[in-house]
Structures are given as C-alpha cells and as structure tokens.
Scaffold this motif. Structure first.
Motif, PDB file in Angstrom:
ATOM      1  N   ILE A  52       0.844  -1.206   0.000  1.00 12.72           N
ATOM      2  CA  ILE A  52       0.000   0.000   0.000  1.00 12.72           C
ATOM      3  C   ILE A  52       0.876   1.252   0.000  1.00 12.72           C
ATOM      4  O   ILE A  52       0.668   2.181  -0.786  1.00 12.72           O
ATOM      5  CB  ILE A  52      -0.961  -0.011   1.210  1.00 12.72           C
ATOM      6  CG1 ILE A  52      -1.979  -1.147   1.075  1.00 12.72           C
ATOM      7  CG2 ILE A  52      -1.668   1.335   1.365  1.00 12.72           C
ATOM      8  CD1 ILE A  52      -2.679  -1.514   2.376  1.00 12.72           C
ATOM      9  N   CYS A  55       2.539   1.590  -3.368  1.00 11.49           N
ATOM     10  CA  CYS A  55       1.592   2.117  -4.372  1.00 11.49           C
ATOM     11  C   CYS A  55       1.439   3.624  -4.201  1.00 11.49           C
ATOM     12  O   CYS A  55       1.483   4.384  -5.175  1.00 11.49           O
ATOM     13  CB  CYS A  55       0.224   1.445  -4.234  1.00 11.49           C
ATOM     14  SG  CYS A  55       0.163  -0.258  -4.795  1.00 11.49           S
ATOM     15  N   ASP A  56       1.258   4.052  -2.958  1.00  9.77           N
ATOM     16  CA  ASP A  56       1.107   5.488  -2.701  1.00  9.77           C
ATOM     17  C   ASP A  56       2.347   6.251  -3.135  1.00  9.77           C
ATOM     18  O   ASP A  56       2.250   7.310  -3.749  1.00  9.77           O
ATOM     19  CB  ASP A  56       0.815   5.746  -1.222  1.00  9.77           C
ATOM     20  CG  ASP A  56      -0.588   5.332  -0.819  1.00  9.77           C
ATOM     21  OD1 ASP A  56      -1.422   5.081  -1.709  1.00  9.77           O
ATOM     22  OD2 ASP A  56      -0.853   5.252   0.393  1.00  9.77           O
ATOM     23  N   TYR A  95      -5.401   2.626  -8.666  1.00  9.05           N
ATOM     24  CA  TYR A  95      -6.251   2.855  -7.493  1.00  9.05           C
ATOM     25  C   TYR A  95      -6.947   1.564  -7.069  1.00  9.05           C
ATOM     26  O   TYR A  95      -7.068   1.271  -5.875  1.00  9.05           O
ATOM     27  CB  TYR A  95      -7.304   3.929  -7.769  1.00  9.05           C
ATOM     28  CG  TYR A  95      -6.774   5.318  -8.000  1.00  9.05           C
ATOM     29  CD1 TYR A  95      -5.630   5.794  -7.368  1.00  9.05           C
ATOM     30  CD2 TYR A  95      -7.430   6.184  -8.870  1.00  9.05           C
ATOM     31  CE1 TYR A  95      -5.155   7.076  -7.590  1.00  9.05           C
ATOM     32  CE2 TYR A  95      -6.961   7.473  -9.097  1.00  9.05           C
ATOM     33  CZ  TYR A  95      -5.828   7.911  -8.459  1.00  9.05           C
ATOM     34  OH  TYR A  95      -5.365   9.179  -8.681  1.00  9.05           O
ATOM     35  N   ARG A  98      -4.507  -0.784  -5.262  1.00  9.67           N
ATOM     36  CA  ARG A  98      -4.226  -0.250  -3.933  1.00  9.67           C
ATOM     37  C   ARG A  98      -5.428  -0.460  -3.004  1.00  9.67           C
ATOM     38  O   ARG A  98      -5.276  -0.920  -1.877  1.00  9.67           O
ATOM     39  CB  ARG A  98      -3.890   1.235  -4.025  1.00  9.67           C
ATOM     40  CG  ARG A  98      -3.539   1.835  -2.679  1.00  9.67           C
ATOM     41  CD  ARG A  98      -3.926   3.302  -2.601  1.00  9.67           C
ATOM     42  NE  ARG A  98      -3.507   3.873  -1.340  1.00  9.67           N
ATOM     43  CZ  ARG A  98      -4.265   3.901  -0.254  1.00  9.67           C
ATOM     44  NH1 ARG A  98      -5.478   3.392  -0.261  1.00  9.67           N
ATOM     45  NH2 ARG A  98      -3.821   4.440   0.863  1.00  9.67           N
ATOM     46  N   ASP A  99      -6.609  -0.123  -3.480  1.00  9.71           N
ATOM     47  CA  ASP A  99      -7.801  -0.223  -2.636  1.00  9.71           C
ATOM     48  C   ASP A  99      -8.128  -1.665  -2.253  1.00  9.71           C
ATOM     49  O   ASP A  99      -8.566  -1.931  -1.136  1.00  9.71           O
ATOM     50  CB  ASP A  99      -8.998   0.435  -3.314  1.00  9.71           C
ATOM     51  CG  ASP A  99      -8.913   1.953  -3.291  1.00  9.71           C
ATOM     52  OD1 ASP A  99      -7.941   2.499  -2.745  1.00  9.71           O
ATOM     53  OD2 ASP A  99      -9.841   2.599  -3.835  1.00  9.71           O
TER      54      ASP A  99
END
Length: 193
Positions: A52, A55-56, A95, A98-99
C-alpha cells in the motif's frame, strides 16, 4: 519493464518496508515475539502495508519522474505497459489495486486484533499509522507536491488534495490477480472472508 507480478513481488521490499518498521518498533517500544511476527498472517499484513505504501509512493512521485526516458519501473508505467495505455489512463487500475490491498489489510488486521496481546496490538497500530502517516507525508512534502522538474524552487504550501473515502474504488474482496500476492488472502479465516 517488469510484469505486474514481478513488479509487485519486488516492490514490497524496495521501499524500505522492513527497515522503516524496525524504526516504528523502536519508537513505540514494540517487541513482538518472533513466532508471532514471522507467522504467515502477520507477514501477509506487513507485506500488504508495504505494498500500500509503495503504491502510494508511486502515485505521489509520478509527477517528479514522468519526464524520464526510458520509463522507470513505477506502478503506473507497469500498468500502462500491461494494458497498452498511457500512465494517466492506468490510474484507475492503480487505485483499484491499492484499494483491494487496503480492503485485505483492514480485514486481516481486524482478524489479528481479536487475539492480539499488547505487543502485537502495538504492531498493528504501527502498521496503520505507517500507512496514514506516509500518505500525509507524501501529500505535503515539497519533493512530491512541487517537484524540481516542474518548479525552480519548492512552492510554499504546495500539497496534494487527498480525498478520503469510506468505500474502495474496487469493492471486490477477492484476491488481487497477482500470483505473488494472492497468498495474503489465504491468511483470512472463515469469519474474515
């Protein structure tokens, strides 16, 4: 450019996950016993947190690196190559990945918290704080909010407008279609699925 599977497998470790978490443990006085810390469910949760954050990082840092040729191995570039689209067109897929990792993180974290002792409980909170703190840092750090390839000097007060949501962009609770990460979902017990 690596495949998405190869990229995801290596990206978890390249962002300094283990190193940064060691600092969190030291700062919080956390000492999770080895048999717990290195158990498959805790390792899956730790890896999910690292994914996560990675990814961010790739999403926030893209503006400072988008001028580079050849493209660097960044989540958006990997997805663009895989889907035959532009990096901007790959944003929804990024997105979604990640989500879905966040959804798994929340479910697995709740499962582990049910029987956690004080030390594991502190570790779980550290992982949450790491994800949120990393987002906060990236949204305001001049390196990302006013990168040098777009600004001569850092722009005072520059920041990303981060939008928080209670619902993920991809609501699926199924494992990500990434073989290297699919084992994370196998760590969920029946009540967490």
């Amino acid at each position: 450019m690596p495949s998405l599977n190869d990229f995801a497998a290596m990206r978890i470790s390249v962002g300094g996950t283990r190193f940064l978490l060691t600092w969190c443990d030291a700062a919080n006085g956390t000492d999770v016993p080895e048999d717990v810390l290195y158990s498959a469910p805790v390792q899956a949760l730790t890896d999910a947190a690292g994914f996560i954050v990675a990814c961010d990082n790739d999403l926030f840092s893209y503006n400072k690196d988008d001028h580079q040729e050849p493209w660097e191995a960044n989540l958006l570039n990997v997805l663009a190559r895989q889907h035959g689209c532009t990096p901007a067109e790959a944003l929804p897929a990024a997105y979604a990945l990640r989500d879905r990792a966040v959804t798994l993180f929340v479910r697995l974290r709740e499962q582990l918290a049910r029987d956690a002792d004080e030390q594991l409980g502190r570790y779980l909170v550290s992982l949450e704080h790491w994800i949120v703190g990393d987002t906060d840092y990236h949204s305001r750090a001049p390196r990302y909010a006013s990168p040098r390839n777009r600004n001569v000097l850092p722009v005072e007060g520059a920041s990303y407008d981060v939008t928080w949501s209670d619902t993920p962009s991809d609501p699926s609770a199924e494992p990500l279609p990434i073989p290297a990460l699919a084992w994370w979902w196998q760590q969920l017990d029946g009540s967490s699925r």
